[in-house]
Write an enzyme that holds these catalytic residues in place. Structure first.
Site, PDB file in Angstrom:
ATOM      1  N   CYS A  82      -2.702   1.920   8.402  1.00  0.00           N
ATOM      2  CA  CYS A  82      -1.644   1.125   7.787  1.00  0.00           C
ATOM      3  C   CYS A  82      -2.023  -0.339   7.649  1.00  0.00           C
ATOM      4  CB  CYS A  82      -0.380   1.167   8.633  1.00  0.00           C
ATOM      5  SG  CYS A  82       0.172   2.794   8.991  1.00  0.00           S
TER       6      CYS A  82
ATOM      7  N   CYS B  72       5.156  -7.409   8.256  1.00  0.00           N
ATOM      8  CA  CYS B  72       6.058  -6.876   9.285  1.00  0.00           C
ATOM      9  C   CYS B  72       6.232  -7.913  10.385  1.00  0.00           C
ATOM     10  CB  CYS B  72       5.489  -5.586   9.864  1.00  0.00           C
ATOM     11  SG  CYS B  72       6.580  -4.828  11.084  1.00  0.00           S
TER      12      CYS B  72
ATOM     13  N   GLU C 141       0.812  -1.218   0.000  1.00  0.00           N
ATOM     14  CA  GLU C 141       0.000   0.000   0.000  1.00  0.00           C
ATOM     15  C   GLU C 141       0.841   1.261   0.000  1.00  0.00           C
ATOM     16  OE1 GLU C 141      -3.242  -1.821   3.124  1.00  0.00           O
ATOM     17  OE2 GLU C 141      -2.310   0.104   3.516  1.00  0.00           O
TER      18      GLU C 141
ATOM     19  N   CYS D 213      -1.716  -3.582  15.457  1.00  0.00           N
ATOM     20  CA  CYS D 213      -1.455  -3.141  14.074  1.00  0.00           C
ATOM     21  C   CYS D 213      -1.901  -4.169  13.034  1.00  0.00           C
ATOM     22  CB  CYS D 213       0.037  -2.864  13.919  1.00  0.00           C
ATOM     23  SG  CYS D 213       0.513  -2.443  12.235  1.00  0.00           S
TER      24      CYS D 213
ATOM     25  N   CYS E 277       3.290  -5.759  16.433  1.00  0.00           N
ATOM     26  CA  CYS E 277       2.642  -4.978  17.499  1.00  0.00           C
ATOM     27  C   CYS E 277       1.185  -5.412  17.613  1.00  0.00           C
ATOM     28  CB  CYS E 277       2.736  -3.488  17.204  1.00  0.00           C
ATOM     29  SG  CYS E 277       4.439  -2.949  17.016  1.00  0.00           S
TER      30      CYS E 277
ATOM     31  N   CYS F 224       2.804   8.350   1.993  1.00  0.00           N
ATOM     32  CA  CYS F 224       3.208   7.387   3.007  1.00  0.00           C
ATOM     33  C   CYS F 224       3.644   6.114   2.277  1.00  0.00           C
ATOM     34  CB  CYS F 224       2.011   7.108   3.923  1.00  0.00           C
ATOM     35  SG  CYS F 224       2.345   5.862   5.166  1.00  0.00           S
TER      36      CYS F 224
HETATM   37  N1  SAH Z   1       6.917   0.182  11.687  1.00  0.00           N
HETATM   38  C1  SAH Z   1       7.053   1.566  11.921  1.00  0.00           C
HETATM   39  C2  SAH Z   1       6.417   2.425  10.828  1.00  0.00           C
HETATM   40  C3  SAH Z   1       5.109   1.962  10.288  1.00  0.00           C
HETATM   41  S1  SAH Z   1       3.734   2.096  11.379  1.00  0.00           S
HETATM   42  C4  SAH Z   1       6.520   1.943  13.284  1.00  0.00           C
HETATM   43  O1  SAH Z   1       5.889   1.111  13.922  1.00  0.00           O
HETATM   44  O2  SAH Z   1       6.770   3.063  13.716  1.00  0.00           O
HETATM   45  C5  SAH Z   1       3.456   3.843  11.455  1.00  0.00           C
HETATM   46  C6  SAH Z   1       2.672   4.293  12.677  1.00  0.00           C
HETATM   47  O3  SAH Z   1       1.309   3.857  12.600  1.00  0.00           O
HETATM   48  C7  SAH Z   1       3.228   3.748  13.981  1.00  0.00           C
HETATM   49  O4  SAH Z   1       3.327   4.751  14.962  1.00  0.00           O
HETATM   50  C8  SAH Z   1       2.188   2.718  14.336  1.00  0.00           C
HETATM   51  O5  SAH Z   1       2.217   2.425  15.700  1.00  0.00           O
HETATM   52  C9  SAH Z   1       0.915   3.346  13.857  1.00  0.00           C
HETATM   53  N2  SAH Z   1      -0.223   2.442  13.720  1.00  0.00           N
HETATM   54  C10 SAH Z   1      -0.204   1.121  13.453  1.00  0.00           C
HETATM   55  N3  SAH Z   1      -1.467   0.613  13.447  1.00  0.00           N
HETATM   56  C11 SAH Z   1      -2.296   1.650  13.703  1.00  0.00           C
HETATM   57  C12 SAH Z   1      -3.719   1.782  13.832  1.00  0.00           C
HETATM   58  N4  SAH Z   1      -4.526   0.734  13.671  1.00  0.00           N
HETATM   59  N5  SAH Z   1      -4.222   2.996  14.141  1.00  0.00           N
HETATM   60  C13 SAH Z   1      -3.413   4.085  14.272  1.00  0.00           C
HETATM   61  N6  SAH Z   1      -2.073   4.028  14.151  1.00  0.00           N
HETATM   62  C14 SAH Z   1      -1.513   2.821  13.873  1.00  0.00           C
HETATM   63 FE1  SF4 Z   2       5.270  -3.323  12.252  1.00  0.00          FE
HETATM   64 FE2  SF4 Z   2       2.852  -2.300  12.605  1.00  0.00          FE
HETATM   65 FE3  SF4 Z   2       4.498  -2.538  14.685  1.00  0.00          FE
HETATM   66 FE4  SF4 Z   2       5.029  -0.691  12.804  1.00  0.00          FE
HETATM   67  S1  SF4 Z   2       3.249  -0.733  14.175  1.00  0.00           S
HETATM   68  S2  SF4 Z   2       6.451  -2.140  13.726  1.00  0.00           S
HETATM   69  S3  SF4 Z   2       4.259  -1.763  10.971  1.00  0.00           S
HETATM   70  S4  SF4 Z   2       3.618  -4.245  13.475  1.00  0.00           S
END
Ligand code: SAH
Ligand code: SF4
Length: 353
Positions: A341, A112, A92, A119, A116, A105
């Protein structure tokens, strides 16, 4: 074997590549101009470049390797592109419109591995890293989309916040930044580029020592180890005792401000006590750190998490402000088109399975 995209090369790399094969240095600058200023899709369109040079390039490189699978446009002007890589994987890329310009973006990995708990991207394990060419190409795809509308609009800002952990793909991420910063190419200013990481401490230090000189955002999301480990298991490998010194190293080395991202999850990390603890954790770094509060974008598979109420968001914001912490709330884009994301991609893949 598919040919890699020529967008993965910096101007210096392209120059050396041609020189090593007996072609004039000046040809690289010509090719570069066709790629980034004229934005042609084919080597044959580079009419003033010597034929042998074009032949050699076409033997080893493609220009475009990504295909548009779908494109969704939001009422607020956000456009989300689902792109197919040459190996069939889907990624994406999102275009967002702001008062200050147009930002893109980009995705850095297919899936990944950080996983987390909140996510959507982490739902699908990483199958591979993207090459720098594939990351640059995402920006070019969006720029070509803008060119088609003939409104003379230009991508001005980049956030490396799509699918993937950029610091787990450090070399390609770095080359991508070198390419898009180049004055003779896309010329995106270093202050307009932000990389977000989940907090790989050693890589934060490597980033600080590098020549990249772009902004850094850290996904902090919790003010103590216990809570952070609960929502981000990467905190086991790099707990706050390692992350905070890495941040200090970055601040000292670069003299830049840093962004601390904080997703607000209802009843999990959004209470007044969390805001106070966060202010304490930031401590003396107040003048160099900006907290960016992110309203959570709910993900179907992570139903244990909900978005904080507007009242909690405002309360959290006010508490930090009163503590002298610089804080902002992230504006949302394209909420009507699954703009969080990884959401569009994971939905698409699960539909296909
Ligand atoms: N992996 C990197 C960059 C990609 S995620 C990181 O984790 O920083 C970019 C941002 O989007 C991160 O701060 C992440 O925690 C946030 N993010 C992920 N899932 C999300 C969601 N469902 N709602 C809002 N922010 C989210
Ligand atoms: Fe990976 Fe999503 Fe965690 Fe960023 S927030 S490190 S994209 S699992």
């Amino acid at each position: 074997m598919n040919k890699p995209s020529i967008y993965g090369l910096t101007l210096d790399q392209l120059t050396s590549w041609l020189e090593e094969r007996g072609h004039k240095r000046s040809r690289a600058a010509q090719v570069w101009n066709w790629l980034y200023r004229e934005r042609v899709a084919d080597f044959t369109a580079m009419t003033d470049v010597n034929r042998e040079t074009l032949q050699l390039l076409a033997e080893h490189y493609s220009i475009l390797t990504l295909e548009e699978h779908t494109k969704q446009e939001s009422v607020d002007g956000t456009v989300k592109f689902l792109l197919r890589l040459s190996d069939g994987n889907l990624i994406e890329t999102v275009l967002m419109r702001h008062k200050f310009g147009l930002s893109v973006c980009v995705t850095t990995q297919v899936g990944c591995n950080i996983g987390c708990s909140f996510c959507a991207s982490g739902l699908l394990k990483k199958s591979r890293d993207l090459t720098s060419g594939e990351i640059v190409e995402q920006v070019m795809k969006v720029q070509l989309h803008l060119d088609q509308a003939r409104k003379d609009e230009r991508v001005s800002h980049i956030v490396v916040m799509g699918i993937g952990e950029p610091f787990d793909n450090f070399e390609h991420m770095s080359n991508f930044i070198r390419v898009i910063k180049d004055h003779k190419g896309l010329a995106i200013g270093p202050r307009h580029i932000t990389v977000s990481t989940s907090g790989l401490a050693p890589k934060i230090m490597e980033f600080a020592d590098s020549d990249l000189q772009v902004n850094l955002a850290i996904s902090l999301h919790a003010p103590n180890n216990e809570l952070r480990t609960r929502i981000m298991k990467i905190n086991r490998a790099y707990p706050l005792e390692q992350l905070m010194p890495a941040i200090d190293y970055y601040l000292e080395k670069t003299n830049r401000r840093i962004t601390l991202e904080y997703i607000l999850l209802k009843g999990v990390n959004d209470q007044r006590e969390h805001a106070l603890e966060l202010a304490q954790l930031i401590g003396d770094r107040r003048s160099l750190a900006n907290v960016n509060l992110i309203p959570y974008n709910p993900v179907d598979e992570h139903s244990q998490y909900q978005r904080s109420t507007q009242e909690s968001i405002t309360g959290f914001y006010d508490t930090l402000k009163k503590q002298g912490v610089s804080v902002s709330v992230r504006l949302e884009h394209g909420t009507d088109i699954d703009a969080a994301c990884g959401q569009l991609r994971s939905k698409q893949i699960r539909k296909a399975q």
